[in-house]
Design an enzyme around this catalytic site. Sequence first.
Site, PDB file in Angstrom:
ATOM      1  N   SER A 158      29.865  26.587  19.893  1.00 38.17           N
ATOM      2  CA  SER A 158      30.567  26.636  18.617  1.00 38.17           C
ATOM      3  C   SER A 158      29.574  26.566  17.482  1.00 38.17           C
ATOM      4  O   SER A 158      28.427  26.132  17.657  1.00 38.17           O
ATOM      5  CB  SER A 158      31.563  25.475  18.497  1.00 38.17           C
ATOM      6  OG  SER A 158      30.870  24.241  18.467  1.00 38.17           O
ATOM      7  N   GLY A 160      27.738  28.592  16.022  1.00 41.97           N
ATOM      8  CA  GLY A 160      26.473  29.291  16.162  1.00 41.97           C
ATOM      9  C   GLY A 160      25.458  28.627  17.071  1.00 41.97           C
ATOM     10  O   GLY A 160      24.328  29.119  17.204  1.00 41.97           O
ATOM     11  N   GLU A 265      37.694  37.391  14.065  1.00 38.37           N
ATOM     12  CA  GLU A 265      36.467  37.807  13.393  1.00 38.37           C
ATOM     13  C   GLU A 265      36.222  39.295  13.647  1.00 38.37           C
ATOM     14  O   GLU A 265      36.262  39.746  14.805  1.00 38.37           O
ATOM     15  CB  GLU A 265      35.277  36.988  13.886  1.00 38.37           C
ATOM     16  CG  GLU A 265      35.375  35.511  13.534  1.00 38.37           C
ATOM     17  CD  GLU A 265      34.140  34.747  13.984  1.00 38.37           C
ATOM     18  OE1 GLU A 265      33.033  35.120  13.557  1.00 38.37           O
ATOM     19  OE2 GLU A 265      34.300  33.791  14.756  1.00 38.37           O
ATOM     20  N   GLU A 277      35.122  38.268  17.632  1.00 40.75           N
ATOM     21  CA  GLU A 277      35.595  37.114  18.383  1.00 40.75           C
ATOM     22  C   GLU A 277      36.957  36.692  17.860  1.00 40.75           C
ATOM     23  O   GLU A 277      37.398  37.157  16.802  1.00 40.75           O
ATOM     24  CB  GLU A 277      34.610  35.938  18.265  1.00 40.75           C
ATOM     25  CG  GLU A 277      33.262  36.176  18.916  1.00 40.75           C
ATOM     26  CD  GLU A 277      32.378  34.938  18.923  1.00 40.75           C
ATOM     27  OE1 GLU A 277      32.781  33.912  18.331  1.00 40.75           O
ATOM     28  OE2 GLU A 277      31.292  34.993  19.518  1.00 40.75           O
ATOM     29  N   ASP A 284      36.682  27.896  10.603  1.00 41.83           N
ATOM     30  CA  ASP A 284      35.882  27.220   9.581  1.00 41.83           C
ATOM     31  C   ASP A 284      35.809  28.020   8.282  1.00 41.83           C
ATOM     32  O   ASP A 284      35.895  27.449   7.190  1.00 41.83           O
ATOM     33  CB  ASP A 284      34.481  26.894  10.106  1.00 41.83           C
ATOM     34  CG  ASP A 284      33.780  28.058  10.782  1.00 41.83           C
ATOM     35  OD1 ASP A 284      34.276  29.197  10.710  1.00 41.83           O
ATOM     36  OD2 ASP A 284      32.713  27.831  11.396  1.00 41.83           O
ATOM     37  N   THR A 285      35.708  29.340   8.368  1.00 38.93           N
ATOM     38  CA  THR A 285      35.675  30.141   7.141  1.00 38.93           C
ATOM     39  C   THR A 285      36.988  30.052   6.365  1.00 38.93           C
ATOM     40  O   THR A 285      37.022  30.310   5.166  1.00 38.93           O
ATOM     41  CB  THR A 285      35.375  31.622   7.450  1.00 38.93           C
ATOM     42  OG1 THR A 285      36.427  32.162   8.248  1.00 38.93           O
ATOM     43  CG2 THR A 285      34.051  31.766   8.184  1.00 38.93           C
ATOM     44  N   ARG A 362      27.568  20.567   9.381  1.00 34.87           N
ATOM     45  CA  ARG A 362      28.320  20.591   8.118  1.00 34.87           C
ATOM     46  C   ARG A 362      28.803  19.188   7.790  1.00 34.87           C
ATOM     47  O   ARG A 362      29.449  18.535   8.596  1.00 34.87           O
ATOM     48  CB  ARG A 362      29.521  21.536   8.221  1.00 34.87           C
ATOM     49  CG  ARG A 362      29.187  23.002   8.168  1.00 34.87           C
ATOM     50  CD  ARG A 362      30.440  23.856   7.966  1.00 34.87           C
ATOM     51  NE  ARG A 362      31.391  23.686   9.035  1.00 34.87           N
ATOM     52  CZ  ARG A 362      31.476  24.462  10.109  1.00 34.87           C
ATOM     53  NH1 ARG A 362      30.639  25.469  10.253  1.00 34.87           N
ATOM     54  NH2 ARG A 362      32.367  24.248  11.044  1.00 34.87           N
TER      55      ARG A 362
END
Length: 392
Positions: A158, A160, A265, A277, A284-285, A362
């Site tokens: 997750s 990245g 995505e 994906e 998150d975006t 984050r």
Amino acid sequence: MYGAPLSPKARKLLLLGSGELGKEVVIEAQRLGIETIAVDRYAGAPAMQVAHRSHVIDMLDGERLRRLIEEEKPDLIVPEIEAIATETLVELEQEGFRVIPTATASRLTMDREGIRRLAAETLGLPTARYAFADSLDELREAVAAIGTPCVIKPIMSSSGKGQSVCRTPEGVEASWNYAMEGGRAKKARVIVEEFIHFDSEITLLTVRSVSGTSYCQPIGHIQKDGDYIESWQPHGMSEAQIAEAQHIAGTITEALGGYGIYGVELFLTAKGVVFSEVSPRPHDTGMVTMATQDLSEFALHARAILGLPIPDIRLLTPGASYTLKADREHADYAIGGLEQALSVPHTQVRIFGKPNTLAGRRMAVALSSAGTVEEARARAKQAAEALQLHYF
């Protein structure tokens, strides 16, 4: 119809994964009178701080996961991360438990191999060329077949983690080692993807509910090392691109089924829209929707999984998000600069309250709205850059 939280007639939601996205899901569920239980692999996770109660377990341990669910007897099991014993969820669903959106969707989407084969081989959706590898030698063969540059990812990870761009054959071993460090599955397997030259990449939040399938306005985003840094809504697209994107998102989410929000995505390229994906949960975006829509992605998810109607989704204003990330691992930290960040017009800040920092983790997000996306992006970046991490 259900009773108050903690009462015998309460409706119970058990969240598997309790980060910042799960925290917002818990808040929205509680606004609708739901009893919430947060679960994660570490104590003090963001959603645990607002849930009615919490548990710390290894969610890849199927036996431990089963014992917890049989003990809590939740009405809804809501996976919010990839690293879960999804085979156990499939068994529990067959025994009568309800998994969101479905146990099969959770299993497929938390495994990059499963979802890629479904999208490309079963549904015929446009994707990058790909191959899989179980060893360094197999990876070298796959990279030779796909060509460089290419993208190498663990089949389960997750934000990245473990993802890299391999630019030359000499870089294969470094990419393999990085994938092994960042993957969450207890297996050495990676996916190798053709590097797509795209004009932009978007998230199309797709909601399946009793009201049918609905789409939020497209969200543009910028990623670094596979993890998003900023996002904005709406992202400019032609009517033809929107129709193509909705067709792809509708096709993949219909195949996965169930109710809830999916983060699909997509790449926008000169040759058309390409599937990348899909996540069967808030994305998150999509945190930007807390500043742009009448119902955020978290409110939409809560309504959908509770079987409540979603007549429409309104974009109220252009907006943007920009993240604050840690640059190191540390157990004792503080965040400053909140006064300066909130002095930026039409801006909100969400501080996640994670118990410690990690490199690239984050820690907070700034959310801004404005008359244009460009102005909103500038405001969100200004606010996020005003926030400061202090280590002690």
